[in-house]
Design a protein around this motif. Structure first.
Motif, PDB file in Angstrom:
ATOM      1  N   LYS A   1      -2.802  -7.323  61.647  1.00 50.47           N
ATOM      2  CA  LYS A   1      -4.023  -7.845  62.269  1.00 50.47           C
ATOM      3  C   LYS A   1      -5.280  -7.157  61.746  1.00 50.47           C
ATOM      4  CE  LYS A   1      -1.316  -8.436  66.515  1.00 50.47           C
ATOM      5  NZ  LYS A   1      -0.208  -7.559  66.067  1.00 50.47           N
ATOM      6  N   ARG A   2      -5.090  -6.136  60.913  1.00 51.34           N
ATOM      7  CA  ARG A   2      -6.263  -5.446  60.372  1.00 51.34           C
ATOM      8  C   ARG A   2      -7.067  -6.378  59.472  1.00 51.34           C
ATOM      9  NH1 ARG A   2      -4.544   0.268  57.869  1.00 51.34           N
ATOM     10  NH2 ARG A   2      -6.340  -0.308  56.605  1.00 51.34           N
ATOM     11  N   PRO A   3      -8.396  -6.410  59.627  1.00 49.83           N
ATOM     12  CA  PRO A   3      -9.197  -7.332  58.817  1.00 49.83           C
ATOM     13  C   PRO A   3      -9.209  -6.988  57.331  1.00 49.83           C
ATOM     14  CG  PRO A   3     -10.609  -5.857  60.109  1.00 49.83           C
ATOM     15  CD  PRO A   3      -9.209  -5.660  60.607  1.00 49.83           C
ATOM     16  N   ASP A   4      -8.876  -5.745  56.985  1.00 54.00           N
ATOM     17  CA  ASP A   4      -8.909  -5.328  55.580  1.00 54.00           C
ATOM     18  C   ASP A   4      -7.533  -5.424  54.923  1.00 54.00           C
ATOM     19  OD1 ASP A   4      -7.951  -3.281  57.244  1.00 54.00           O
ATOM     20  OD2 ASP A   4      -8.431  -1.745  55.767  1.00 54.00           O
ATOM     21  N   LYS A   5      -6.536  -5.969  55.639  1.00 55.20           N
ATOM     22  CA  LYS A   5      -5.188  -6.060  55.091  1.00 55.20           C
ATOM     23  C   LYS A   5      -4.694  -7.498  55.153  1.00 55.20           C
ATOM     24  CE  LYS A   5      -4.094  -1.661  54.287  1.00 55.20           C
ATOM     25  NZ  LYS A   5      -3.659  -1.161  52.974  1.00 55.20           N
TER      26      LYS A   5
END
Length: 204
Positions: free
Chosen positions: A42-46
């Motif tokens: 859920k990380r925006p950078d992953k």
């Protein structure tokens, strides 16, 4: 008092380099335990390439039989916007109050933290301990001396720098590409993970 290393990564997929790195760090730094911490999808950078279930299952297969290696899905369960390494380390320090907790990372991440690119960079460095692995082209001592965030916390205990023989650069990205293009990365991942990937037709 024990010593625990927190080893966070996408593990997409987990590789023999991940295992070798964790084993070498545990040996050199006298760690009693290495916690394999897969990051949240859920990380925006992953952006993950397979489901959490597949990543988790491969970690379990890869570390089976090594009593020092422990899986933990703490970050997988967190909402993406709430995830920060600072909070993760607080969680593990609360979970293991009688042990020393170290965050295992590459020197490339040290540069990012030193530049203030991580959430709560200053508090993260000031309140925690780190095992930092060499990366090609990065002078770790120079990186620490050039960053106020890093050098102000450099008390001789904050950073354990591993500068020799731990800079293998075979990445999960390369392995995924090999699978996608019909290559043969068999000996870059554990045998049981290789079979799992083939059986579930992952990374096609």
């Amino acid at each position: 008092m024990g010593k625990i290393g927190i080893y966070g990564s996408s593990f997409d997929p987990i590789t023999n380099v991940h295992l070798w790195t964790a084993s070498t760090v545990a040996h050199r730094c006298k760690l009693d335990k290495v916690i394999f911490l897969p990051c949240s999808n859920k990380r925006p950078d992953k952006s993950m390439n397979v489901s959490d279930e597949h990543r988790w299952n491969m970690i379990l297969l890869a570390i089976a039989g090594n009593d020092k290696f422990v899986p933990d899905d703490y970050e997988m369960k967190q909402a993406g916007w709430e995830i920060a390494t600072y909070l993760t380390l607080q969680h593990f320090k609360n979970k293991f109050p009688d042990d020393e907790i170290y965050f295992i990372m590459g020197a490339d991440l040290l540069l990012d933290i030193g530049a203030g690119r991580w959430k709560k960079s200053e508090e993260l460095i000031r309140e925690n301990k780190f095992i930092v692995m060499a990366r090609d082209g990065i002078n770790m001592l120079s990186a620490i001396s050039k960053s106020p965030i890093l050098r102000n916390a450099d008390d001789g205990h904050t950073f354990h720098l591993i500068d020799k023989g731990l800079a293998m650069e075979i990445s999960s990205t390369y392995i995924r590409e090999e699978f996608r293009l019909g290559g043969e990365p068999r000996y870059l991942v554990p045998d049981n993970c290789y079979s799992y990937i083939k059986n579930h037709q992952l990374y096609k």
